[in-house]
Design an enzyme around this catalytic site. Structure first.
Site, PDB file in Angstrom:
ATOM      1  N   ARG A  36     -14.685  59.138 -11.296  1.00 22.53           N
ATOM      2  CA  ARG A  36     -16.019  59.424 -11.850  1.00 22.53           C
ATOM      3  C   ARG A  36     -16.287  58.627 -13.123  1.00 22.53           C
ATOM      4  NH1 ARG A  36     -17.040  65.948 -10.772  1.00 22.53           N
ATOM      5  NH2 ARG A  36     -17.629  65.691  -8.591  1.00 22.53           N
ATOM      6  N   LYS A 197     -18.513  75.980   9.147  1.00 25.23           N
ATOM      7  CA  LYS A 197     -19.481  77.037   9.428  1.00 25.23           C
ATOM      8  C   LYS A 197     -20.911  76.538   9.542  1.00 25.23           C
ATOM      9  CE  LYS A 197     -16.806  80.735   7.217  1.00 25.23           C
ATOM     10  NZ  LYS A 197     -16.821  81.816   6.213  1.00 25.23           N
ATOM     11  N   GLY A 354     -17.126  66.445  -0.193  1.00 24.93           N
ATOM     12  CA  GLY A 354     -15.710  66.375  -0.506  1.00 24.93           C
ATOM     13  C   GLY A 354     -14.811  66.096   0.681  1.00 24.93           C
ATOM     14  N   GLY A 377     -22.810  69.012  -4.043  1.00 23.16           N
ATOM     15  CA  GLY A 377     -23.985  69.850  -3.837  1.00 23.16           C
ATOM     16  C   GLY A 377     -25.286  69.080  -3.852  1.00 23.16           C
TER      17      GLY A 377
END
Length: 398
Positions: A36, A197, A354, A377
């Site tokens: 990062r 999911k 990720g 996100g």
């Protein structure tokens, strides 16, 4: 694009407040992965080269408005200096006298690092007073933290209301890549969506069937869709309470002309462990005491054909239990196909998330993708079609 970049700003002699994401992993006070930090280097170097003074704003961890010594950004100074190749001066606060003193004393060629923005409770509340205090330290606001752009915080959204604002190089690259993939893509467009999911990716799937030509569904999610079609999935991970929702998505896709690819053959085992005894079967032949852990070679062949017919690819999530062999085979094969097409110039490929990054790295495919997003996100929310406050603020800024 409606947002400005560094190229649109006069930087010489200007104090540039740069919101970055340097929330890096650490062990015993040392940075263990500087990725990062490396990603923000182009922005900082361009500001320095133009004669500007970079002043870094960042969060670290979840201190919840309290000062937590282990979450001080001071620990990152050595890694920042090593990566950026310039002296970094640390300020013990991100507002007030301590920050002002460091900013006022900043010399050309130096970088200021202000303390963790989340040491102030007003950061996550997007407190206008805190944003105004931050704004007093700079002349220009540059947001280079796309990964935090889905949060309406003082340093990601509030600041843009008070200063001339622009996107940094990383933010610019993320937005340009995502615009190319979902905004005005070259068609046909294929999306690969995997993971455990359906319930965590409902908005994503609902948006993608409206935007893409082919949607490949893999991982545990695929089992739920198979169950929705009345196909037995044995002891596989599946959300049986979501089968009606899965059926609705299938129907919506058919109405919109989006082709959904589900496995036609499966790799099953009776234990979730590396190198467990396994067999490849037709999709409707899963034994009751077995679990589906990967898509089979026929499924991979169909995915490869879809990729070859596509001009744009969006990838989020693995096709199987990629963490354990041999159930990484489908993910590896499809990823390498996408990488080869991207390297040849036949495909624009954008990936993020990720597990996705880990899977593509494991397959040795990441370097050949057109763009790999470091955001989690924010990347997902963009794919879901949601407005990101940090991006909207740049679009609305002066």
């Amino acid at each position: 694009m409606s947002w400005k970049t560094l190229d649109d700003m006069t930087l010489s002699g200007q104090r540039v407040l740069v919101r970055v994401d340097i929330n890096v992993p650490m062990d015993a006070g040392r940075v263990t992965d500087a990725t990062r930090i490396e990603r923000i280097a182009p922005t900082i170097r361009d500001i320095l080269a133009a004669g500007g003074k970079p002043i870094l704003l960042a969060h670290f961890g979840r201190p919840k408005g309290q000062r937590v010594a282990e979450m001080s950004l001071q620990h990152l100074v050595p890694a920042l200096e090593d990566t950026l190749g310039a002296p970094v001066v640390f300020a013990a606060d991100c507002v007030g006298d301590a920050a002002q003193a460091v900013v006022d004393a900043l010399q050309p060629g130096q970088i200021a690092l202000l303390e963790n923005t989340r040491f102030h409770a007003g950061e996550e509340k997007n407190d206008p007073a805190l944003a105004l205090q931050m704004a007093a330290l700079g002349d220009i606001y540059c947001n280079d933290a796309f990964s935090a752009a889905h949060r309406a915080h003082a340093s990601t959204e509030g600041l843009a209301r008070h200063l001339p604002s622009c996107a940094g190089r990383l933010m610019q690259a993320e937005l340009s890549a995502l615009e190319a993939a979902l905004g005005t893509p070259e068609r046909p467009v294929t999306a690969v969506v995997g993971g455990a999911k359906v319930s965590t990716k409902l908005d994503l799937l609902g948006n993608l069937v409206e935007k893409v030509d082919t949607l490949v569904i893999g991982g545990g999610m695929a089992n739920t869709f198979l169950a929705a079609q009345g196909i037995g999935v044995g002891t596989s991970l599946a959300e049986h309470d979501m089968t009606e929702t899965a059926s609705d998505i299938l129907a919506k896709a058919q109405t919109l002309g989006c082709t959904i690819l589900l496995p036609t053959d499966i790799v099953v085992a009776r234990a979730f462990e590396a190198n467990a005894p396994n067999e490849t079967l037709p999709v409707d032949a899963c034994p009751q005491d077995a679990m589906i852990l990967d898509a089979g070679p026929a499924s991979v062949a169909r995915i490869s054909e879809a990729l070859k017919a596509s001009k744009t690819l969006i990838w989020n999530g693995p096709l199987g239990a990629f963490e354990i062999t041999p159930f990484d085979a489908a993910t590896n094969a499809a990823a390498r196909e996408a990488a080869a097409l991207s390297a040849s110039g036949a495909l624009v490929s954008v990936a993020g998330g990720g597990d996705t990054v880990a899977a593509l790295n494991q397959a040795g495919a990441a370097d050949s993708f057109t763009y790999i997003s470091t955001a989690g996100g924010a990347f997902l929310e963009w794919m879901e079609g949601k407005e990101l406050p940090g991006v909207a603020a740049l679009s609305n800024a002066s």
